[in-house]
Motif scaffolding. Structure first.
Motif, PDB file in Angstrom:
ATOM      1  N   LEU A  99      29.055 -26.018  12.232  1.00 25.52           N
ATOM      2  CA  LEU A  99      30.420 -26.517  12.093  1.00 25.52           C
ATOM      3  C   LEU A  99      31.039 -26.794  13.465  1.00 25.52           C
ATOM      4  CD1 LEU A  99      31.744 -24.137   9.281  1.00 25.52           C
ATOM      5  CD2 LEU A  99      31.136 -26.553   9.051  1.00 25.52           C
ATOM      6  N   TYR A 100      30.806 -25.885  14.384  1.00 28.90           N
ATOM      7  CA  TYR A 100      31.321 -26.007  15.753  1.00 28.90           C
ATOM      8  C   TYR A 100      30.790 -27.281  16.400  1.00 28.90           C
ATOM      9  CZ  TYR A 100      32.101 -24.383  20.619  1.00 28.90           C
ATOM     10  OH  TYR A 100      32.479 -24.241  21.927  1.00 28.90           O
ATOM     11  N   GLN A 101      29.479 -27.476  16.311  1.00 30.12           N
ATOM     12  CA  GLN A 101      28.859 -28.642  16.931  1.00 30.12           C
ATOM     13  C   GLN A 101      29.262 -29.937  16.235  1.00 30.12           C
ATOM     14  OE1 GLN A 101      24.845 -27.008  16.626  1.00 30.12           O
ATOM     15  NE2 GLN A 101      24.713 -26.907  18.866  1.00 30.12           N
ATOM     16  N   ARG A 102      29.450 -29.869  14.919  1.00 32.66           N
ATOM     17  CA  ARG A 102      29.872 -31.054  14.182  1.00 32.66           C
ATOM     18  C   ARG A 102      31.250 -31.519  14.638  1.00 32.66           C
ATOM     19  NH1 ARG A 102      30.843 -30.465   7.859  1.00 32.66           N
ATOM     20  NH2 ARG A 102      32.712 -29.445   8.671  1.00 32.66           N
ATOM     21  N   GLU A 103      32.188 -30.574  14.774  1.00 35.08           N
ATOM     22  CA  GLU A 103      33.536 -30.935  15.203  1.00 35.08           C
ATOM     23  C   GLU A 103      33.535 -31.469  16.636  1.00 35.08           C
ATOM     24  OE1 GLU A 103      36.501 -30.982  13.430  1.00 35.08           O
ATOM     25  OE2 GLU A 103      35.061 -30.795  11.792  1.00 35.08           O
ATOM     26  N   ALA A 104      32.744 -30.845  17.494  1.00 35.50           N
ATOM     27  CA  ALA A 104      32.638 -31.329  18.874  1.00 35.50           C
ATOM     28  C   ALA A 104      32.038 -32.732  18.896  1.00 35.50           C
ATOM     29  CB  ALA A 104      31.793 -30.368  19.710  1.00 35.50           C
ATOM     30  N   GLY A 105      31.031 -32.957  18.060  1.00 33.43           N
ATOM     31  CA  GLY A 105      30.410 -34.266  17.993  1.00 33.43           C
ATOM     32  C   GLY A 105      31.363 -35.345  17.513  1.00 33.43           C
ATOM     33  N   ARG A 106      32.199 -34.998  16.541  1.00 34.76           N
ATOM     34  CA  ARG A 106      33.176 -35.959  16.037  1.00 34.76           C
ATOM     35  C   ARG A 106      34.166 -36.361  17.128  1.00 34.76           C
ATOM     36  NH1 ARG A 106      34.281 -33.125  10.126  1.00 34.76           N
ATOM     37  NH2 ARG A 106      32.715 -34.348   8.970  1.00 34.76           N
ATOM     38  N   LEU A 107      34.598 -35.376  17.910  1.00 36.48           N
ATOM     39  CA  LEU A 107      35.534 -35.669  18.981  1.00 36.48           C
ATOM     40  C   LEU A 107      34.878 -36.551  20.040  1.00 36.48           C
ATOM     41  CD1 LEU A 107      38.245 -35.322  20.379  1.00 36.48           C
ATOM     42  CD2 LEU A 107      37.378 -33.200  21.382  1.00 36.48           C
ATOM     43  N   GLU A 108      33.647 -36.206  20.422  1.00 36.63           N
ATOM     44  CA  GLU A 108      32.959 -36.992  21.456  1.00 36.63           C
ATOM     45  C   GLU A 108      32.721 -38.426  20.987  1.00 36.63           C
ATOM     46  OE1 GLU A 108      30.256 -36.651  25.154  1.00 36.63           O
ATOM     47  OE2 GLU A 108      30.023 -35.010  23.720  1.00 36.63           O
ATOM     48  N   TRP A 109      32.334 -38.601  19.732  1.00 35.99           N
ATOM     49  CA  TRP A 109      32.114 -39.948  19.212  1.00 35.99           C
ATOM     50  C   TRP A 109      33.410 -40.760  19.272  1.00 35.99           C
ATOM     51  CZ3 TRP A 109      34.531 -42.699  15.441  1.00 35.99           C
ATOM     52  CH2 TRP A 109      33.981 -43.947  15.141  1.00 35.99           C
ATOM     53  N   ALA A 110      34.507 -40.149  18.809  1.00 40.73           N
ATOM     54  CA  ALA A 110      35.786 -40.858  18.777  1.00 40.73           C
ATOM     55  C   ALA A 110      36.231 -41.252  20.181  1.00 40.73           C
ATOM     56  CB  ALA A 110      36.850 -39.989  18.106  1.00 40.73           C
ATOM     57  N   LEU A 111      36.087 -40.349  21.128  1.00 40.82           N
ATOM     58  CA  LEU A 111      36.489 -40.665  22.493  1.00 40.82           C
ATOM     59  C   LEU A 111      35.594 -41.744  23.097  1.00 40.82           C
ATOM     60  CD1 LEU A 111      37.361 -37.086  23.774  1.00 40.82           C
ATOM     61  CD2 LEU A 111      38.944 -38.997  23.471  1.00 40.82           C
ATOM     62  N   GLY A 112      34.321 -41.693  22.762  1.00 40.14           N
ATOM     63  CA  GLY A 112      33.414 -42.738  23.235  1.00 40.14           C
ATOM     64  C   GLY A 112      33.833 -44.114  22.744  1.00 40.14           C
ATOM     65  N   GLU A 113      34.290 -44.179  21.483  1.00 34.38           N
ATOM     66  CA  GLU A 113      34.792 -45.441  20.939  1.00 34.38           C
ATOM     67  C   GLU A 113      36.114 -45.829  21.592  1.00 34.38           C
ATOM     68  OE1 GLU A 113      33.343 -47.571  18.482  1.00 34.38           O
ATOM     69  OE2 GLU A 113      31.664 -46.336  19.198  1.00 34.38           O
ATOM     70  N   ALA A 114      36.969 -44.837  21.800  1.00 38.06           N
ATOM     71  CA  ALA A 114      38.312 -45.101  22.318  1.00 38.06           C
ATOM     72  C   ALA A 114      38.287 -45.703  23.722  1.00 38.06           C
ATOM     73  CB  ALA A 114      39.126 -43.817  22.321  1.00 38.06           C
ATOM     74  N   VAL A 115      37.433 -45.191  24.593  1.00 38.71           N
ATOM     75  CA  VAL A 115      37.454 -45.649  25.990  1.00 38.71           C
ATOM     76  C   VAL A 115      36.913 -47.065  26.160  1.00 38.71           C
ATOM     77  CG1 VAL A 115      37.326 -43.297  26.899  1.00 38.71           C
ATOM     78  CG2 VAL A 115      35.203 -44.575  26.499  1.00 38.71           C
ATOM     79  N   LYS A 116      36.257 -47.582  25.141  1.00 41.08           N
ATOM     80  CA  LYS A 116      35.735 -48.958  25.231  1.00 41.08           C
ATOM     81  C   LYS A 116      36.847 -49.974  25.443  1.00 41.08           C
ATOM     82  CE  LYS A 116      31.643 -48.111  22.326  1.00 41.08           C
ATOM     83  NZ  LYS A 116      30.982 -48.410  21.025  1.00 41.08           N
ATOM     84  N   SER A 117      38.033 -49.663  24.941  1.00 44.46           N
ATOM     85  CA  SER A 117      39.161 -50.586  25.074  1.00 44.46           C
ATOM     86  C   SER A 117      40.000 -50.312  26.318  1.00 44.46           C
ATOM     87  CB  SER A 117      40.048 -50.519  23.832  1.00 44.46           C
ATOM     88  OG  SER A 117      40.628 -49.223  23.699  1.00 44.46           O
ATOM     89  N   GLN A 118      39.589 -49.331  27.123  1.00 45.26           N
ATOM     90  CA  GLN A 118      40.309 -48.952  28.346  1.00 45.26           C
ATOM     91  C   GLN A 118      41.806 -48.762  28.071  1.00 45.26           C
ATOM     92  OE1 GLN A 118      39.085 -52.222  31.002  1.00 45.26           O
ATOM     93  NE2 GLN A 118      37.553 -50.855  31.881  1.00 45.26           N
ATOM     94  N   PRO A 119      42.131 -47.794  27.231  1.00 45.14           N
ATOM     95  CA  PRO A 119      43.541 -47.597  26.847  1.00 45.14           C
ATOM     96  C   PRO A 119      44.412 -47.130  28.007  1.00 45.14           C
ATOM     97  CG  PRO A 119      42.197 -45.756  26.106  1.00 45.14           C
ATOM     98  CD  PRO A 119      41.243 -46.793  26.621  1.00 45.14           C
ATOM     99  N   GLU A 120      45.686 -47.444  27.911  1.00 45.90           N
ATOM    100  CA  GLU A 120      46.648 -46.968  28.907  1.00 45.90           C
ATOM    101  C   GLU A 120      46.855 -45.464  28.761  1.00 45.90           C
ATOM    102  OE1 GLU A 120      50.223 -49.165  28.358  1.00 45.90           O
ATOM    103  OE2 GLU A 120      49.226 -51.118  28.552  1.00 45.90           O
ATOM    104  N   LYS A 121      46.765 -44.968  27.521  1.00 41.50           N
ATOM    105  CA  LYS A 121      46.944 -43.546  27.269  1.00 41.50           C
ATOM    106  C   LYS A 121      45.975 -43.117  26.174  1.00 41.50           C
ATOM    107  CE  LYS A 121      50.897 -41.781  28.006  1.00 41.50           C
ATOM    108  NZ  LYS A 121      50.583 -40.823  29.095  1.00 41.50           N
ATOM    109  N   LEU A 122      45.313 -41.995  26.413  1.00 42.53           N
ATOM    110  CA  LEU A 122      44.323 -41.474  25.471  1.00 42.53           C
ATOM    111  C   LEU A 122      44.839 -40.138  24.944  1.00 42.53           C
ATOM    112  CD1 LEU A 122      41.576 -42.022  24.219  1.00 42.53           C
ATOM    113  CD2 LEU A 122      40.504 -41.039  26.240  1.00 42.53           C
ATOM    114  N   ILE A 123      45.062 -40.076  23.633  1.00 42.84           N
ATOM    115  CA  ILE A 123      45.673 -38.899  23.016  1.00 42.84           C
ATOM    116  C   ILE A 123      44.722 -38.299  21.991  1.00 42.84           C
ATOM    117  CG2 ILE A 123      47.626 -38.060  21.650  1.00 42.84           C
ATOM    118  CD1 ILE A 123      49.247 -40.446  22.742  1.00 42.84           C
ATOM    119  N   VAL A 124      44.567 -36.982  22.034  1.00 50.90           N
ATOM    120  CA  VAL A 124      43.732 -36.258  21.070  1.00 50.90           C
ATOM    121  C   VAL A 124      44.619 -35.350  20.233  1.00 50.90           C
ATOM    122  CG1 VAL A 124      42.009 -34.419  20.812  1.00 50.90           C
ATOM    123  CG2 VAL A 124      41.571 -36.345  22.347  1.00 50.90           C
ATOM    124  N   MET A 125      44.377 -35.346  18.927  1.00 48.79           N
ATOM    125  CA  MET A 125      45.062 -34.418  18.038  1.00 48.79           C
ATOM    126  C   MET A 125      44.024 -33.518  17.379  1.00 48.79           C
ATOM    127  SD  MET A 125      46.299 -37.378  15.289  1.00 48.79           S
ATOM    128  CE  MET A 125      46.980 -36.270  14.069  1.00 48.79           C
TER     129      MET A 125
END
Length: 230
Positions: free
Chosen positions: A142-168
């Motif tokens: 469960l721990y690794q799954r949640e970490a993996g989900r966050l890493e995947w999402a951030l990997g997708e997010a930075v592709k657009s070079q956002p002005e601000k990157l927010i995690v909830m």
């Protein structure tokens, strides 16, 4: 356009589970929250709600709770909390929203959300273990799954070079946790989280730590008023 956050609404309109049993500060909080929300949030604003939305066990039981959220101003982004037993697959959750015409609400699950120059990522997270993998194999998965989900999402997010990157996140990330490490590597600007109530406030990770601005947004901690991020 502004971005706000508030979590742990613990709505129980559909299942008659009032929160005032947890203390006088929860008395009439549903009306207080609505009044405070309307005083600061406009229809075009974004509101991040990282978990513990409704006490319902099944999504069909949560209609009144989501009706309440839908009728409040703003675009609402919801991630899962540890008490959100009603949570389904994203397909089923989106079908529930469409069926009930709750078009101001969006679920974030293995996905990202772009708002202006900001990109929002989110997942439930995991109770802090000081960066140590849990010994129990099920918990470790469960721990690794949640970490993996966050890493995947951030990997997708930075592709657009956002002005601000927010995690909830729902669970608070420890400063030495794998979640904090992932956020540092992706240069996250802000992390909002909930889960903590009353006596747990004292241990909350707050302020600028490792280049990330952390903020506890449990609704009782915020005195039932959404916190403005930007």
């Amino acid at each position: 356009m502004a971005i706000f956050s508030i979590s742990d609404l613990h709505l129980g309109m559909s299942v008659n589970k009032p929160m005032d049993v947890f203390g006088a500060n929860w008395t009439d909080y549903v009306n207080r929250l609505a009044d405070n929300w309307k005083s600061v949030v406009c229809d075009e604003d974004l509101v991040l709600i990282p978990g513990d939305i409704s006490w319902a066990t099944y999504i069909k039981e949560a209609v009144l709770d989501f009706q309440y959220i839908h009728e409040l101003p703003g675009i609402k982004i919801i991630t899962k909390g540890n008490h959100d037993y009603w949570w389904e697959t994203l397909k089923k959750l989106n079908a529930f929203l469409a069926e009930n015409h709750f078009d101001s609400i969006h679920f974030l699950h293995n996905s990202i959300y772009t708002y202006g120059g900001a990109v929002i990522c989110g997942t439930k997270g995991y109770p802090d273990t000081d960066g140590i993998l849990p010994q129990d194999p099920v918990e470790a998965k469960l721990y690794q799954r949640e970490a993996g989900r966050l890493e995947w999402a951030l990997g997708e997010a930075v592709k657009s070079q956002p002005e601000k990157l927010i995690v909830m996140l729902h669970y608070p990330p420890g400063k030495d946790s794998i979640f904090a490490d992932i956020m540092k590597r992706y240069h996250v600007d802000v992390c909002v989280y909930g889960h903590l109530h009353e006596k747990s406030y004292a241990g909350a990770l707050q302020g600028q730590v490792g280049g990330i601005q952390y903020k506890l947004v449990s609704c009782d901690y915020l005195k039932f008023k959404p916190y403005r991020i930007v």
